[in-house]
Design a protein around this motif. Structure first.
Motif, PDB file in Angstrom:
ATOM      1  N   LYS A 291     -27.020  55.195 -23.630  1.00 40.72           N
ATOM      2  CA  LYS A 291     -26.628  56.124 -22.998  1.00 40.72           C
ATOM      3  C   LYS A 291     -25.201  56.476 -23.287  1.00 40.72           C
ATOM      4  N   LYS A 292     -24.716  57.756 -22.941  1.00 39.09           N
ATOM      5  CA  LYS A 292     -23.242  57.793 -23.236  1.00 39.09           C
ATOM      6  C   LYS A 292     -22.576  57.450 -22.010  1.00 39.09           C
ATOM      7  N   ASN A 293     -22.750  57.709 -20.854  1.00 43.37           N
ATOM      8  CA  ASN A 293     -21.822  57.259 -19.675  1.00 43.37           C
ATOM      9  C   ASN A 293     -22.658  55.752 -19.036  1.00 43.37           C
ATOM     10  N   LYS A 294     -22.353  54.741 -19.499  1.00 45.41           N
ATOM     11  CA  LYS A 294     -23.005  53.567 -19.235  1.00 45.41           C
ATOM     12  C   LYS A 294     -22.929  53.200 -17.618  1.00 45.41           C
ATOM     13  N   ALA A 295     -21.811  53.265 -17.122  1.00 45.48           N
ATOM     14  CA  ALA A 295     -21.514  53.090 -15.760  1.00 45.48           C
ATOM     15  C   ALA A 295     -22.303  53.992 -14.983  1.00 45.48           C
ATOM     16  N   THR A 296     -22.492  54.945 -15.164  1.00 47.04           N
ATOM     17  CA  THR A 296     -23.406  56.101 -14.285  1.00 47.04           C
ATOM     18  C   THR A 296     -24.688  55.451 -14.366  1.00 47.04           C
ATOM     19  N   GLN A 297     -25.291  55.290 -15.768  1.00 51.27           N
ATOM     20  CA  GLN A 297     -26.510  54.728 -15.913  1.00 51.27           C
ATOM     21  C   GLN A 297     -26.897  53.453 -15.061  1.00 51.27           C
TER      22      GLN A 297
END
Length: 335
Positions: free
Chosen positions: A171-177
């Motif tokens: 994923k691009k935004n890993k924290a959000t995922q």
């Protein structure tokens, strides 16, 4: 973050050495030309004084804005500490007796979120200052940026299963995922009847507050101090520093008239012009060095240390026998 009582004079000297030499050179050139007979290069000091007054306001405004950004960043991570603790003990007290492994998995996924977020916040941006030679020289041998010493994949491995790790890294935004995975896990517990509506709403509220804190930190990271203000400050400061020694030539030339220093006080122009220019320049540089509170400078918010503190607290809630060591300052610098 610097944890000492103050920066030592030696630290300031090392940090500003290159700039100090340049300022002395700028003050030396017009002074030598004036002594060699080019007296026409002297200009009135009054316009320079007006420009200096304007520069004092501009630099003060910039430093105030810089402090506002770094203080907001500290408030954001203060909220992350509080919301992490409340989320942890609320979850533990609700379902730990029924599914302790699930609680541990959610806790570890939160550690992964903290890790992914700090790695994202340490990513360089084109407007940041860690590429400056003075900052590189200050960093070398004094402290390290933990996020530059390892990869995100290595840092996440202790907290996630192999399947989760592969999913997050894709994923691009890993924290959000990772936050989305936490929400999904809470929804599954609700469907299984381990959480009632009130408990689910309470825990989901904690997730939403953590998401809000992440977004606020990303806003500071991805939105620089406005480039128009930064550019005007740089250009006006450059003009002021260049003109300053020209405006003081006549004043220092006649300073020793009628005394034994007559004819020699002109050389004071080099020292005092450089000192005044250094004061303005260093104040501007200090503001610039604090305007990006996540870039990895000695004035940053210690997000790595804060993340480790949260991890220690949450592991302690699980009564784990072996806790990670807290991160301590290195040469009075902690990140």
């Amino acid at each position: 973050m610097h944890t000492g009582r103050r920066y030592t004079p030696l630290e300031f000297f090392r940090w500003s050495f290159r700039d100090t030499i340049l300022l002395l050179l700028i003050a030396t050139v017009p002074t030598v030309l004036y002594v060699c007979g080019l007296t026409f290069i002297a200009i009135p000091w009054q316009p320079i004084a007006v420009l200096g007054t304007a520069m004092a306001f501009i630099v003060g405004f910039k430093n105030n804005a810089s402090y506002g950004r770094i203080w907001e960043a500290r408030q954001i991570y203060g909220a992350i500490i509080n919301d992490s603790r409340s989320f942890a003990y609320t979850l533990r007290d609700i379902i730990n007796n029924q599914q302790p492994q699930t609680v541990q998995q959610i806790f570890y996924r939160h550690f992964a979120w903290l890790t992914a977020l700090r790695f994202q916040l340490r990513e360089p941006r084109s407007w940041e200052n860690m590429r400056r030679s003075s900052n590189k020289d200050f960093l070398r041998g004094r402290y390290i940026i933990p996020e530059c010493e390892s990869t995100l994949e290595e840092a996440l491995k202790p907290y996630l299963t192999g399947e989760e790790l592969r999913y997050v890294l894709s994923k691009k935004n890993k924290a959000t995922q990772l936050t989305a995975m936490q929400s999904q896990a809470l929804a599954a517990l609700r469907q299984e009847g381990l959480l009632n509506d009130f408990e689910w709403t309470t825990l989901q509220g904690s997730i939403m507050r953590l998401t809000d804190s992440e977004g606020r930190a990303e806003r500071i990271k991805n939105f620089p101090y406005p480039r128009n203000f930064a550019s005007v400050t740089t250009y006006l400061l450059f003009i002021f520093i260049i003109l300053l020694p020209f405006g003081l030539l006549k004043e220092y030339s006649k300073l020793g008239d009628g005394t034994v220093l007559e004819g020699y006080t002109i050389w004071f122009n080099i020292l005092f012009s450089a000192v005044v220019a250094w004061a303005f320049h260093i104040l501007d540089t200090i503001g610039e060095s604090a305007v990006n509170p996540f870039e990895g400078s000695a004035n940053d918010i210690p997000i790595t240390q804060i993340s480790r503190t949260i991890e220690i607290d949450m592991r302690d809630m699980l009564d784990e026998p072996s806790l990670p060591e807290p991160i301590v300052p290195q040469n009075n610098i902690v990140l």
